[in-house]
Write an enzyme that holds these catalytic residues in place. Structure first.
Site, PDB file in Angstrom:
ATOM      1  CG  ASP A 122       9.395  -3.407   1.536  1.00 58.72           C
ATOM      2  OD1 ASP A 122       9.877  -3.559   2.688  1.00 58.72           O
ATOM      3  OD2 ASP A 122       8.261  -2.949   1.338  1.00 58.72           O
TER       4      ASP A 122
ATOM      5  CB  THR B 283      -0.934  -0.005   1.223  1.00 53.29           C
ATOM      6  OG1 THR B 283      -0.158  -0.242   2.393  1.00 53.29           O
ATOM      7  CG2 THR B 283      -1.994  -1.093   1.091  1.00 53.29           C
TER       8      THR B 283
HETATM    9  N1  F0G Z   1       6.803  -2.246   3.363  1.00 48.67           N
HETATM   10  C1  F0G Z   1       6.118  -3.278   3.887  1.00 48.67           C
HETATM   11  C2  F0G Z   1       6.266  -4.643   3.288  1.00 48.67           C
HETATM   12  C3  F0G Z   1       5.281  -3.067   4.988  1.00 48.67           C
HETATM   13  O1  F0G Z   1       4.607  -4.093   5.492  1.00 48.67           O
HETATM   14  C4  F0G Z   1       5.172  -1.756   5.530  1.00 48.67           C
HETATM   15  C5  F0G Z   1       4.280  -1.495   6.639  1.00 48.67           C
HETATM   16  C6  F0G Z   1       5.903  -0.720   4.944  1.00 48.67           C
HETATM   17  C7  F0G Z   1       6.713  -1.009   3.857  1.00 48.67           C
HETATM   18  C8  F0G Z   1       5.808   0.693   5.458  1.00 48.67           C
HETATM   19  O2  F0G Z   1       6.415   0.806   6.679  1.00 48.67           O
HETATM   20  O3  F0G Z   1       4.563   1.387   8.279  1.00 48.67           O
HETATM   21  O4  F0G Z   1       6.972   1.726   8.879  1.00 48.67           O
HETATM   22  O5  F0G Z   1       5.860   3.191   7.215  1.00 48.67           O
HETATM   23  N2  F0G Z   1       3.406  -2.290   7.017  1.00 48.67           N
HETATM   24  C9  F0G Z   1       2.511  -2.139   8.136  1.00 48.67           C
HETATM   25  C10 F0G Z   1       1.648  -3.363   8.217  1.00 48.67           C
HETATM   26  C11 F0G Z   1       1.730  -0.872   8.133  1.00 48.67           C
HETATM   27  O6  F0G Z   1       0.782  -3.390   9.102  1.00 48.67           O
HETATM   28  O7  F0G Z   1       1.835  -4.303   7.433  1.00 48.67           O
HETATM   29  P1  F0G Z   1       5.916   1.833   7.828  1.00 48.67           P
END
Ligand code: F0G
Length: 463
Positions: free
Chosen positions: A215, A125
């Protein structure tokens, strides 16, 4: 079903939790517009919304807070963080950010020219939002089995090399800002990427002159799944596998709120001097000076310790075992779950759970709401609501319609997991009576966070 080895820690400090009565849960859910993001934590019994920033820190991390150097510039805490990241991930440059999306922002702004593409193994997202804000276009090149919640392949996060090659042929490498590999793939059920696939993807990109980015939000979990599932790396230390993964890419954007057992933080890491310079400069604009990136000195310290803890095999082994335990318990209750189990969460297949609902009834959003109402457990939708709308304003229709039961690290015990499985099992047995939801408020950006809904009456002829 395998028994779970005891948690490799004992509890030194506790935080009370309370199951609010059923009538109150119903009222709270209505006040929250049937969106679990809008519930108050005090009304939640077991919080499986996310593993992001919800981790329990170790005694050593708490101790490290006390030596935080709160200097605005050139703090000792940054030096310790930089050293830890260099040791553990192997990159030369580190730019700290307040969380993962801060790093995504610096990366996207530095490397994407408007109109360029970013190809990747399924969207995330915030990642896609930052690609699009920088004028980029996301292209999905994940393997087909990622879209099938019942396919049991070990590396459902892999890049489809054929798709990537055809895509590069079609648009030309100069139109591709970079290829982004998510390890593992959150939206596909936390499915990992094999080292063989990462290496082949990186080699293809190098031949075509295209940069590769990882990522690395949960790269340690990916490394642990490689250790468990990839013959060439069976039983190797997770620390060694993680370094090898990092060697394949030009840069890595990391949300440190996952693997590293902290509550806030992120960073961009790279060997590329040009990217480092650009990211450090943008950091001043959006995050803070490049030696603190929106974090307090004490946050940098906790992260420096967490980065070294996260690659210790016993921690990560227990985490994967905990996720698998919850998955197996749900499976035994007859609840349809995505397999194989990933590293951070068990994903319930909402379409299979609520087969009487149409996609427009938002099955995963509805199921997350009904889980909370039934037992006070908070989960998250990962389906049509999270996917948002395309550039023509149409709802995107992802193949997966999932509810994520995400395990914070070192927070819940086996008894909590038993409760979750038992209660969701009971809900599954009365699934035919559960209605869908529809939007009553839809925000423009990342709508799932703040949208409001209401239940829809059952459709005529529905089961
Ligand atoms: N990439 C991945 C794969 C993630 O799961 C998330 C965040 C981000 C980037 C962004 O990082 O929240 O520190 O700005 N995932 C959270 C979740 C929100 O609940 O999966 P962030």
């Amino acid at each position: 079903m395998k028994t779970l080895l005891p948690e490799p820690y004992k509890i030194k400090m506790i935080e009370p939790i309370r199951l609010v009565p059923a009538v109150e849960r119903k009222a709270r859910l209505k006040e929250a517009g049937w969106n679990t993001f809008l519930l108050n934590s005090r009304d939640v019994y077991i919080d499986l919304l996310t593993d992001s920033g919800t981790n329990a820190m170790s005694d050593m991390q708490w101790a490290a807070l006390m030596v935080g150097d709160e200097a605005y510039a050139g703090s000792r805490s940054f030096e310790r963080l930089e050293a830890a990241i260099r040791d553990v991930y192997g990159f030369k440059h580190v730019v700290p950010t307040h969380q993962g999306r801060g790093a995504e922002h610096l990366l996207s702004k530095s490397w994407i020219k408007p109109g360029q593409y970013v190809a990747g193994n399924m969207y995330f997202t915030t990642t896609r939002a930052h690609i699009e804000l920088a004028g980029g276009i996301f292209e999905d090149v994940i393997v087909d089995e990622a879209h099938d919640p019942r396919a049991e392949a070990p590396f459902k996060g892999n890049v489809d090399l054929g798709k990537l090659e055809r895509f590069l042929d079609r648009v030309g490498p100069q139109k591709v800002a970079y290829v982004a590999i998510g390890c593992p793939v959150n939206m596909a059920g936390g499915q990992p990427v094999s080292l063989e696939n990462m290496t082949a993807t990186a080699a293809l990109c190098r031949r075509r002159g295209v940069r590769v980015v990882m990522d690395g939000a949960r790269a340690v979990e990916n490394a642990a799944m490689i250790r468990a599932r990839e013959a060439a790396w069976k039983g190797r230390p997770v620390a060694e596998i993680l370094k090898e993964m990092c060697r394949q890419v030009d840069a890595m954007a990391v949300s440190a709120k996952k693997d590293a057992y902290v509550n806030i933080g992120g960073f961009l890491a790279t060997d590329d001097d040009g990217l480092c310079e650009s990211a450090q400069n943008l950091c001043v604009l959006f995050e803070g000076l490049h030696t603190y990136g929106g974090l307090a000195g004490r946050d940098l310290e906790a992260l420096a310790v967490g980065v070294r803890e996260m690659v210790q095999d016993e921690w990560i082994e227990h985490r994967l075992a905990q996720v698998a335990y919850l998955g197996e318990r749900l499976d035994a209750e007859g609840v349809p779950v995505v397999k194989p189990f990933g590293g951070h969460a068990v994903f319930v297949d909402a379409r299979a759970f609520l087969p009487h609902l149409e996609s427009d009834d938002l099955p995963a959003q509805a199921l997350a709401a009904w889980i909370y109402e039934a037992c006070g457990v908070r989960a998250m939708e990962r389906g049509v609501v999270s996917a948002g709308r395309d550039d023509r304003g149409r709802n995107r229709r992802p193949s997966l319609e999932l509810v994520r039961l995400t395990l914070p690290r070192r927070v819940y015990t086996q008894t909590h997991l038993d409760y979750v499985a038992r209660e969701i099992g009971a809900l599954h047995r009365r699934r035919a009576e559960l209605p869908g939801l529809r939007f009553v408020k839809e925000p423009k950006h990342l709508r799932f966070f703040q949208a409001r809904f209401e239940p829809v009456p059952a459709r005529v002829g529905a089961a």
